[in-house]
Every structure is written in structure tokens, then in C-alpha cells.
Design a protein around this motif. Structure first.
Motif, PDB file in Angstrom:
ATOM      1  N   PRO A 105      -7.888   7.583  -4.732  1.00 55.94           N
ATOM      2  CA  PRO A 105      -7.816   8.845  -4.125  1.00 55.94           C
ATOM      3  C   PRO A 105      -6.982   8.405  -2.662  1.00 55.94           C
ATOM      4  O   PRO A 105      -6.226   9.441  -1.780  1.00 55.94           O
ATOM      5  N   ARG A 106      -8.154   7.737  -1.820  1.00 50.13           N
ATOM      6  CA  ARG A 106      -7.892   7.688   0.229  1.00 50.13           C
ATOM      7  C   ARG A 106      -7.250   6.679   0.163  1.00 50.13           C
ATOM      8  O   ARG A 106      -6.232   6.753   1.237  1.00 50.13           O
ATOM      9  N   THR A 107      -7.330   5.051  -0.694  1.00 54.59           N
ATOM     10  CA  THR A 107      -6.795   3.937   0.594  1.00 54.59           C
ATOM     11  C   THR A 107      -5.841   3.221  -0.461  1.00 54.59           C
ATOM     12  O   THR A 107      -4.741   3.021  -0.153  1.00 54.59           O
ATOM     13  N   ASN A 108      -6.064   4.517  -1.827  1.00 51.33           N
ATOM     14  CA  ASN A 108      -4.771   3.746  -2.824  1.00 51.33           C
ATOM     15  C   ASN A 108      -4.390   3.196  -3.228  1.00 51.33           C
ATOM     16  O   ASN A 108      -3.878   2.303  -3.907  1.00 51.33           O
ATOM     17  N   ALA A 167      -9.819  -5.550  -5.366  1.00 48.21           N
ATOM     18  CA  ALA A 167      -9.004  -4.450  -4.971  1.00 48.21           C
ATOM     19  C   ALA A 167      -8.706  -4.027  -3.163  1.00 48.21           C
ATOM     20  O   ALA A 167      -7.471  -3.978  -3.145  1.00 48.21           O
ATOM     21  N   ALA A 168     -10.394  -3.698  -2.549  1.00 48.35           N
ATOM     22  CA  ALA A 168      -9.653  -3.376  -1.803  1.00 48.35           C
ATOM     23  C   ALA A 168     -10.524  -4.105  -0.527  1.00 48.35           C
ATOM     24  O   ALA A 168      -9.922  -3.646   0.699  1.00 48.35           O
ATOM     25  N   TYR A 169     -10.300  -5.156  -0.347  1.00 53.13           N
ATOM     26  CA  TYR A 169     -10.170  -6.568   0.832  1.00 53.13           C
ATOM     27  C   TYR A 169      -8.772  -7.979   0.825  1.00 53.13           C
ATOM     28  O   TYR A 169      -9.262  -8.116   1.550  1.00 53.13           O
ATOM     29  N   ALA A 170      -8.538  -7.509  -0.654  1.00 53.69           N
ATOM     30  CA  ALA A 170      -7.924  -8.925  -0.916  1.00 53.69           C
ATOM     31  C   ALA A 170      -6.672  -8.545  -0.161  1.00 53.69           C
ATOM     32  O   ALA A 170      -5.900  -7.461  -0.136  1.00 53.69           O
ATOM     33  N   ASP A 171      -6.062  -9.319   0.745  1.00 48.45           N
ATOM     34  CA  ASP A 171      -4.416  -9.495   0.621  1.00 48.45           C
ATOM     35  C   ASP A 171      -3.711  -9.843  -0.276  1.00 48.45           C
ATOM     36  O   ASP A 171      -2.572  -8.773  -0.486  1.00 48.45           O
ATOM     37  N   ARG A 172      -3.938 -10.784  -0.817  1.00 46.09           N
ATOM     38  CA  ARG A 172      -3.660 -11.188  -2.126  1.00 46.09           C
ATOM     39  C   ARG A 172      -4.758 -11.805  -3.471  1.00 46.09           C
ATOM     40  O   ARG A 172      -5.738 -12.242  -2.518  1.00 46.09           O
ATOM     41  N   VAL A 173      -4.050 -11.249  -4.579  1.00 45.71           N
ATOM     42  CA  VAL A 173      -5.363 -12.079  -5.773  1.00 45.71           C
ATOM     43  C   VAL A 173      -4.641 -12.522  -6.320  1.00 45.71           C
ATOM     44  O   VAL A 173      -3.449 -12.841  -6.866  1.00 45.71           O
ATOM     45  N   ALA A 174      -5.595 -14.278  -6.902  1.00 46.16           N
ATOM     46  CA  ALA A 174      -5.240 -14.595  -8.287  1.00 46.16           C
ATOM     47  C   ALA A 174      -5.611 -14.220  -9.104  1.00 46.16           C
ATOM     48  O   ALA A 174      -7.166 -14.572  -9.378  1.00 46.16           O
ATOM     49  N   VAL A 175      -4.701 -14.225 -10.416  1.00 47.06           N
ATOM     50  CA  VAL A 175      -5.835 -13.941 -11.356  1.00 47.06           C
ATOM     51  C   VAL A 175      -5.888 -15.436 -12.273  1.00 47.06           C
ATOM     52  O   VAL A 175      -5.194 -16.073 -12.492  1.00 47.06           O
ATOM     53  N   LEU A 176      -7.293 -15.983 -12.688  1.00 47.44           N
ATOM     54  CA  LEU A 176      -7.133 -17.143 -13.362  1.00 47.44           C
ATOM     55  C   LEU A 176      -7.883 -17.108 -15.160  1.00 47.44           C
ATOM     56  O   LEU A 176      -8.288 -16.062 -15.505  1.00 47.44           O
TER      57      LEU A 176
END
Length: 261
Positions: A243-246, A200-209
């Protein structure tokens, strides 16, 4: 487009480990693969790296069929970090990192070998023990040396299987900051991770398998939802905005504990 999978199916023991998977890996971004054990994450990574031949479907690297490149040409274009790091001989840390330069032997790029090896060791915080035997290192130290080898390969696409599994919090954050810098310089970064908060913090995109298929792929706030994660992981999960980065914070439901008086 760095890598692309189209209708890729991989079978193990007669059963599909991957089932008709489509995935795009783009230059300039971090794409992270998440999902429960057995979902097909490492299998997909190995197929994209060319280590597993799909039963059907097509994989392209830099616009050409993956098997249309020679092994050396592939190594110039993509680097792979496996889950496990084993060596039979006591090579020094510097020797191991220098192995990443092998594809460039005899080319003009080899003139920069020393500089690239030194930079890779410094970037992952292993330069201080460059002369120590790899076999004498802790598991976390070996993992960082293996990552330095991958970075020294200087490929346009980087594939990593659980790059932070053996690392403490400081080095986990350091590794993902480094991968972000690689992506900002135009490299494609694809990694398998189990830590949903790191995704959540670092991905531009996430693929959930899940069950060998891509259940969802997109920006973390669109993909890492309570409904999807609860369904895929078969466990009640709550997702809240940081709370800070959303960005999403992923919280598995846990039984209540007694408070310490």
C-alpha cells in the motif's frame, strides 16, 4: 558488466543442475536469485564464483573469462559468502574479518586494512564483540561476522548464498540496507534468498530459477507475479501491491483458521 553467464550447464550425477543458463550481473544493482529447493540457485552462484566448473558454456568476470584470472585476481574482484560458516580454530571475530583482506597482502591497498576491518565490523553490528572467539558466537552472530569478512575483502562484486537465513528481522533489514548501500557505490550484488518479500522489497532485478533454468528475470513487479510464482513453486500464491511502496507483497494461500473470540 560484472559477471556474465552464457549457455552455462552444470551436471550433477549425470543430470543437469543448470541447463543452458544466461545471466548478467551488473555493477550498481542488487540481483536476487529465488526459486524452490533444488532449482539450481546455489549451483549457479557457485559456478559464478568459480567454485564449480561448468560442463559447457562460459562465465566472464569483468569482461574476461573467469578462469583467465588467477585465484588471487579473482579474489580481488569478487567475494563469496557461502551458506555455512565453519572454523576449526577459535579465531577472534576481528581475526576472521581480517581474513577478508588476504588478497590484498603486499599491495598498497593493505595500508587501509585496519580501517576497512573496523568499518566492516561496525556496518554489520559485530564490533562490540571483536575480541570474542568466533566459535563462541550464536549462528546469527557468526553469519554477520562472515558477512563482515566478505565486505572487508572490498571486491567489486559480492556473491552471497542466503545471507539472512539465520538472522532476526532487524538484522535482515540491516543487511539488505547495507547491500543496497554497496550497490549504490557501484558494487554488483548477487544473492540467493528464499524470502520472496525481501526480494520484492530490495532487488533491482529478480531472477526466478526453476528446474535448473531461469524462468524469468527482471524488476520485481514484472517477475514476481501470481501466475509465475504459483507455477514455479507449485503452490497457490497471491501477489498484491504494497500500500505504501507499490512493490509486490507475496502471500501463499493457507488454510483458514478459527478466529479467537
Amino acid at each position: 558488466m560484472a559477471l556474465a553467464a552464457r549457455n552455462v550447464t552444470v551436471r550433477r550425477g549425470g543430470r543437469p543442475a543448470l541447463d543452458d543458463v544466461d545471466l548478467d550481473v551488473r555493477h550498481g544493482e542488487i540481483l536476487l536469485l529465488v526459486g524452490p529447493n533444488g532449482a539450481g540457485k546455489s549451483t549457479l552462484l557457485a559456478a559464478l564464483a568459480g567454485d564449480i566448473r561448468p560442463a559447457s558454456g562460459k562465465i566472464t568476470l569483468d569482461g574476461r573469462a573467469l578462469d583467465g584470472w588467477t585465484p588471487r585476481e579473482q579474489a580481488m574482484r569478487r567475494a563469496m559468502l557461502p551458506q555455512h560458516h565453519t572454523l576449526a580454530f577459535a579465531f577472534t571475530v576481528a581475526d576472521v574479518v581480517r581474513m577478508g583482506r588476504t588478497p590484498w597482502t603486499g599491495t598498497a591497498a593493505s595500508d587501509a586494512d585496519d580501517l576497512i576491518v573496523e568499518r566492516a565490523m561496525r556496518d554489520v553490528d559485530v564490533a562490540a564483540f571483536a575480541t570474542r572467539p568466533f566459535t563462541a558466537l550464536s549462528g546469527g552472530e557468526q553469519a554477520r561476522v562472515a558477512l563482515a569478512r566478505v565486505l572487508a575483502q572490498d571486491a567489486g562484486t559480492v556473491l552471497l548464498d542466503e545471507p539472512t537465513a539465520a538472522l532476526d528481522i532487524r538484522h535482515q533489514e540491516q543487511v539488505f540496507a547495507l547491500l543496497g548501500a554497496q550497490a549504490s557505490r557501484g558494487r554488483a550484488v548477487l544473492a540467493v534468498v528464499h524470502d520472496l518479500d525481501l526480494a520484492a522489497a530490495y532487488a533491482d532485478r529478480v531472477a526466478v530459477l526453476a528446474d535448473g533454468r531461469v524462468a524469468a528475470c527482471g524488476p520485481p513487479r514484472d517477475v514476481l507475479t501470481t501466475a509465475l510464482l504459483t507455477d514455479v513453486y507449485r503452490h497457490d500464491i497471491e501477489v498484491l501491491p504494497h500500500p505504501r511502496t507499490n512493490r509486490p507483497l507475496v502471500l501463499p494461500e493457507r488454510p483458514p483458521t478459527k478466529e479467537t473470540p
